[in-house]
Every structure is written in C-alpha cells, then in structure tokens.
Scaffold this motif. Structure first.
Motif, short mmCIF file in Angstrom:
data_model
loop_
_atom_site.label_atom_id
_atom_site.label_comp_id
_atom_site.label_asym_id
_atom_site.label_seq_id
_atom_site.Cartn_x
_atom_site.Cartn_y
_atom_site.Cartn_z
N PHE A 10 0.86 -1.19 0.00
CA PHE A 10 0.00 0.00 0.00
C PHE A 10 0.89 1.24 0.00
O PHE A 10 2.02 1.20 0.48
N GLU A 11 0.37 2.33 -0.51
CA GLU A 11 1.15 3.56 -0.60
C GLU A 11 1.46 4.11 0.78
O GLU A 11 0.63 4.09 1.69
N VAL A 12 2.68 4.61 0.93
CA VAL A 12 3.12 5.28 2.16
C VAL A 12 3.57 6.68 1.77
O VAL A 12 4.55 6.84 1.03
N LYS A 13 2.87 7.69 2.25
CA LYS A 13 3.20 9.07 1.91
C LYS A 13 2.70 9.99 3.02
O LYS A 13 1.51 10.22 3.17
N MET A 20 9.08 12.49 16.52
CA MET A 20 8.51 11.87 17.73
C MET A 20 7.61 10.71 17.38
O MET A 20 7.62 9.66 18.03
N LEU A 21 6.81 10.89 16.33
CA LEU A 21 5.94 9.80 15.91
C LEU A 21 6.76 8.64 15.36
O LEU A 21 6.43 7.47 15.57
N ALA A 22 7.85 8.96 14.66
CA ALA A 22 8.72 7.91 14.13
C ALA A 22 9.21 7.01 15.25
O ALA A 22 9.27 5.79 15.11
N LYS A 23 9.56 7.63 16.38
CA LYS A 23 10.01 6.85 17.53
C LYS A 23 8.90 5.95 18.04
O LYS A 23 9.13 4.79 18.40
N ARG A 24 7.69 6.45 18.07
CA ARG A 24 6.57 5.64 18.54
C ARG A 24 6.24 4.50 17.58
O ARG A 24 5.88 3.40 18.01
N VAL A 25 6.35 4.76 16.30
CA VAL A 25 6.05 3.74 15.29
C VAL A 25 7.01 2.56 15.42
O VAL A 25 6.68 1.43 15.04
N HIS A 69 4.89 -5.65 5.24
CA HIS A 69 4.47 -4.68 6.24
C HIS A 69 5.67 -4.10 6.98
O HIS A 69 5.67 -2.92 7.34
N VAL A 70 6.68 -4.93 7.21
CA VAL A 70 7.92 -4.42 7.80
C VAL A 70 8.52 -3.35 6.89
O VAL A 70 8.95 -2.28 7.34
N GLU A 71 8.55 -3.63 5.59
CA GLU A 71 9.09 -2.66 4.64
C GLU A 71 8.26 -1.38 4.62
O GLU A 71 8.81 -0.27 4.55
N MET A 72 6.93 -1.51 4.69
CA MET A 72 6.07 -0.33 4.72
C MET A 72 6.38 0.54 5.94
O MET A 72 6.47 1.78 5.82
N LEU A 73 6.55 -0.06 7.10
CA LEU A 73 6.82 0.71 8.31
C LEU A 73 8.20 1.36 8.25
O LEU A 73 8.38 2.49 8.74
N CYS A 74 9.17 0.67 7.65
CA CYS A 74 10.48 1.29 7.48
C CYS A 74 10.37 2.52 6.58
O CYS A 74 11.00 3.57 6.84
N ALA A 75 9.56 2.42 5.50
CA ALA A 75 9.36 3.57 4.62
C ALA A 75 8.65 4.70 5.36
O ALA A 75 8.98 5.88 5.20
N LEU A 76 7.69 4.34 6.20
CA LEU A 76 6.96 5.35 6.98
C LEU A 76 7.89 6.07 7.94
O LEU A 76 7.88 7.30 8.05
N ALA A 170 -3.67 7.22 6.73
CA ALA A 170 -4.08 6.38 5.60
C ALA A 170 -3.30 5.07 5.62
O ALA A 170 -3.87 3.99 5.37
N THR A 171 -2.01 5.14 5.92
CA THR A 171 -1.20 3.92 6.04
C THR A 171 -1.70 3.06 7.19
O THR A 171 -1.85 1.84 7.06
N PHE A 172 -1.97 3.69 8.33
CA PHE A 172 -2.46 2.94 9.48
C PHE A 172 -3.81 2.29 9.19
O PHE A 172 -4.07 1.17 9.64
#
Length: 280
Positions: A10-13, A20-25, A69-76, A170-172
C-alpha cells in the motif's frame, strides 16, 4: 524462495516529518507485538509445518505479507524522519517549541540507522526472537497468532490517534484493515482445528489420561478476596469439550504437603538458621 518486488503493498506518503511519531512507530515495527514478530512467527510456523499443506500455505502467504508490512513501516519511519538532521536539531534548539518537537528524536535514528527504521521497539530495545511462538502444534500456534494480531492491531489503533497527519493515518488504516482480516483468519483456523481435535491443547493428551487429577480439571478455586468470580461461566458452566460441569470452590483447602527440603552441605554457603538445622 522469496522474491522482492519494488512496489509497496500500500502507498506510504506522509504530509510532514514527525520524529517523535517515528520513535513511537518503532513499537509496531520491532516491539513484542510488532510486524517483525508476526513476520517471523508465521514464517517459522510455516517452515516447520508438517502434514497439512493447507495450513502451511496459509502461514507462508501471511508471513510473506508481513515482510511487506515491515518494509512499509520502514518507509513510513524514514519519511517521518525527513529533515531531522543534526544541524536541524541544533537550529531547532533555538526555539523552545521546535526544540520540544525535535527533542523527541530517537538518538539512534541519527546515530545508528541514518534516519531509517530499526529492529527495535519504541524504547530502543532490540527485537528478540524470544517474542515468537512456533510450537509445532497447529491449534496452540493459531491461538498465539490471534493473540499477536489482537495486540498488534490495538497498538496501531492507539498510534492512529496520536497523529493528525492524514498520510500517516491512511497507512495505518490499511494496516488496521489487514490486521482485522488476519484476526478473522486465525479465528477461522482455530474454530476449524477445534472442531477437528477438540478445544484443549494438546488433543493427544485427553482428560482421562490425567487419572486421579480429572476432578481438578473442572474446579474453580477462589483464591482472592471477594466472590465476584463465581458469576462467570468459567465457574458455573460446563466444559467446552463436554467432559463435565464446573464447580466453584468458595473456600478451597490445600491438598498437598509442606515442603521440607534437605539441608545442603556447608560448602554451598547458605545462610541457615542453625537451630532449625539442629532440629532436623
């Protein structure tokens, strides 16, 4: 074999950086119930599945999806870290409000990963293979999978409400939808396996094999203040496998002996009550 495809599932943008959110993700990437855990759990269950191709194929399908999904979260995470260079932090420190925002950067995102996702949780604790369950018992594993998806979806839902970034949301939403399906999937597998083999794991060790302990397999022992627990089906209903009715023990008494271990040799250097030793 595995084959990587460049496009994400799925698209990640994201709309704007948010360190701060990156740390939480990181929690839903490398935490106990993150995507790395379910990825490895499903794949190892699939690798080790014996004798039923239907379940093996399903596990490999979903385990491979979780790699994506791991790759999607890394992109996010990478997009959320854009603009979080060290010099930007120094500049931001001049403004108290910006400093508060940039101060939430995980130092390892700068020092270790170069502004990318890491196999760690939100506190920087490395992901552990001890998180995964792959027992070789299909019903036990499918129940564990349902638990993992339940906890994982719960955490993503909490993260969803920690941001107003519509791109992130949207990603979530895509992840929440897939995690919802995966819960359906594991529920279906659990129901099918329970119908085939019964509800207790392992089915190969039936209640009658417990001999004199059978009656204790139906008792609820009230071992805390209050009797509210007596109101549940676990105390007043019948066993799901039809082996009997539950019994509520309001004031259970111990049925065992008092342990009296042997006194060890003095070379072990226990701090012993000498009077107690002499009595022995």
């Amino acid at each position: 074999m595995f084959r990587h495809q460049k496009e994400l599932q799925f698209e990640v943008k994201v709309e704007r950086p948010d360190p701060m959110l990156a740390k939480r993700v990181q929690e839903v990437l490398g935490g106990q119930f993150g995507e790395m855990t379910v990825m490895m759990q499903y794949l190892f269950q699939g690798f080790n599945c014996r004798g039923n191709e239907k379940y093996k194929d399903m596990l490999m399908d979903i385990g491979t999806e979780e790699i994506g999904h791991v790759e999607m979260l890394c992109a996010l995470i990478s997009q959320l870290l854009d603009g979080a260079a060290p010099e930007d932090q120094a500049e931001a420190a001049k403004d108290p409000q910006l400093a508060a925002i940039m101060g939430g950067v995980d130092p390892q995102h700068l020092l270790v990963s170069g502004l990318g996702g890491m196999p760690t949780n939100s506190n920087g604790v490395p992901w552990s293979g001890a998180y995964i369950v792959s027992s070789g018992n299909l019903l036990a594993d499918m129940r564990s999978n349902l638990h993992a998806e339940t906890q994982g979806r719960l955490q993503v839902a909490r993260l969803y409400h920690m941001t107003t970034d519509e791109g992130v949301r949207a990603t979530f939403r895509k992840m929440l939808a897939r995690d919802r399906y995966h819960q359906y999937q594991w529920m279906a597998a659990v129901a099918e396996l329970e119908e085939q083999n019964g509800v207790v794991v392992p089915a190969s060790f039936p209640p009658e094999a417990e001999m004199e302990a059978q009656e204790h397999g139906l008792e609820f022992w009230n071992l805390s203040d209050g009797q509210e627990s007596s109101e549940g089906l676990w105390a007043t209903g019948s066993a799901p496998d039809g082996t009997g009715d539950f019994k509520y023990l309001e004031n259970p008494e111990p049925l065992g002996n008092i342990p009296r271990p042997e006194i060890p040799a003095t070379q072990v250097h226990h701090d012993l009550d000498r009077d107690y030793v002499n009595k022995k």
